[in-house]
Design an enzyme around this catalytic site. Structure first.
Site, PDB file in Angstrom:
ATOM      1  N   ARG A  92       1.224  -1.513   0.721  1.00 55.63           N
ATOM      2  CA  ARG A  92      -0.053  -0.045  -0.164  1.00 55.63           C
ATOM      3  C   ARG A  92       0.898   1.358   0.350  1.00 55.63           C
ATOM      4  O   ARG A  92       0.556   2.054  -0.209  1.00 55.63           O
ATOM      5  CB  ARG A  92      -0.865   0.562   0.917  1.00 55.63           C
ATOM      6  CG  ARG A  92      -2.200  -0.766   1.244  1.00 55.63           C
ATOM      7  CD  ARG A  92      -2.848  -0.723  -0.219  1.00 55.63           C
ATOM      8  NE  ARG A  92      -4.015  -1.663   0.125  1.00 55.63           N
ATOM      9  CZ  ARG A  92      -3.821  -2.713  -1.298  1.00 55.63           C
ATOM     10  NH1 ARG A  92      -3.122  -2.412  -2.675  1.00 55.63           N
ATOM     11  NH2 ARG A  92      -5.271  -3.437  -1.425  1.00 55.63           N
ATOM     12  N   GLU A  95       2.113   1.574  -3.695  1.00 55.77           N
ATOM     13  CA  GLU A  95       0.827   1.908  -4.244  1.00 55.77           C
ATOM     14  C   GLU A  95       0.826   3.503  -4.774  1.00 55.77           C
ATOM     15  O   GLU A  95       0.359   4.534  -4.927  1.00 55.77           O
ATOM     16  CB  GLU A  95      -0.690   1.345  -3.432  1.00 55.77           C
ATOM     17  CG  GLU A  95      -1.592   1.510  -4.627  1.00 55.77           C
ATOM     18  CD  GLU A  95      -2.985   1.068  -4.035  1.00 55.77           C
ATOM     19  OE1 GLU A  95      -3.427   0.995  -5.102  1.00 55.77           O
ATOM     20  OE2 GLU A  95      -3.147   0.498  -2.789  1.00 55.77           O
ATOM     21  N   SER A 118      16.070  13.672   1.045  1.00 52.98           N
ATOM     22  CA  SER A 118      17.263  12.646   1.857  1.00 52.98           C
ATOM     23  C   SER A 118      16.536  11.882   1.845  1.00 52.98           C
ATOM     24  O   SER A 118      15.652  12.059   2.854  1.00 52.98           O
ATOM     25  CB  SER A 118      17.939  13.608   2.408  1.00 52.98           C
ATOM     26  OG  SER A 118      19.060  12.618   2.471  1.00 52.98           O
TER      27      SER A 118
END
Length: 150
Positions: A92, A95, A118
């Site tokens: 997830r 995603e 960073s």
């Protein structure tokens, strides 16, 4: 010479020992005097612990010397198996970055200029926010801006 185990195997020993001991990731972090996000990542293999920290974890979770040694090794960062990529919680996040990554990039460039966030000079925070429609997970990535030098 005592047998050596990998950071990945050490992480599994730690997950099981922590569960058996009934100790939370936050309690371990408190004992180490560091953020729970950093120490959890370290104990799962993404950072190296000092000898003192590794020995404290060894004692706290009743682990073998080989696990404490593995905790002190410099890690290879990134997924070490396909299992990580298919875990629903981790997927997830992938995603979310696939959907919102271009938006995040555009907004970083608009606000800061040409550069990146960073992941080395970086802090992570995971928190719970209560909500009447169901508690929310709040994840904060806090990384130093690094501008490209041309």
């Amino acid at each position: 010479m005592e047998p050596f185990i990998s950071k990945r195997d050490a992480a599994e020993h730690i997950r099981i020992a922590r569960h058996r001991a009934g100790i939370s990731w936050a309690q371990i972090a408190e004992q180490l005097g560091v953020a729970k996000e950093w120490s959890t990542a370290a104990l799962l293999g993404s950072h190296a612990l000092s000898a003192q920290q590794a020995n404290l974890v060894k004692e706290l979770l009743d682990l073998d010397d080989a696990v404490a040694e593995a905790l002190q090794m410099q890690p290879y960062r990134g997924p070490l198996s396909e299992d990580v990529l298919t875990d629903p919680t981790i997927y997830r996040f992938q995603e979310a970055v696939m959907v919102y990554g271009p938006t995040i990039k555009e907004l970083i460039h608009e606000e800061f200029g040409d550069g990146i966030m960073s992941a080395i000079n970086f802090q992570l925070n995971v928190a719970r926010r209560t909500d009447p429609e169901g508690d929310r997970v709040v994840v904060t990535f806090d990384g130093k801006f690094l501008d490209y030098k041309w």
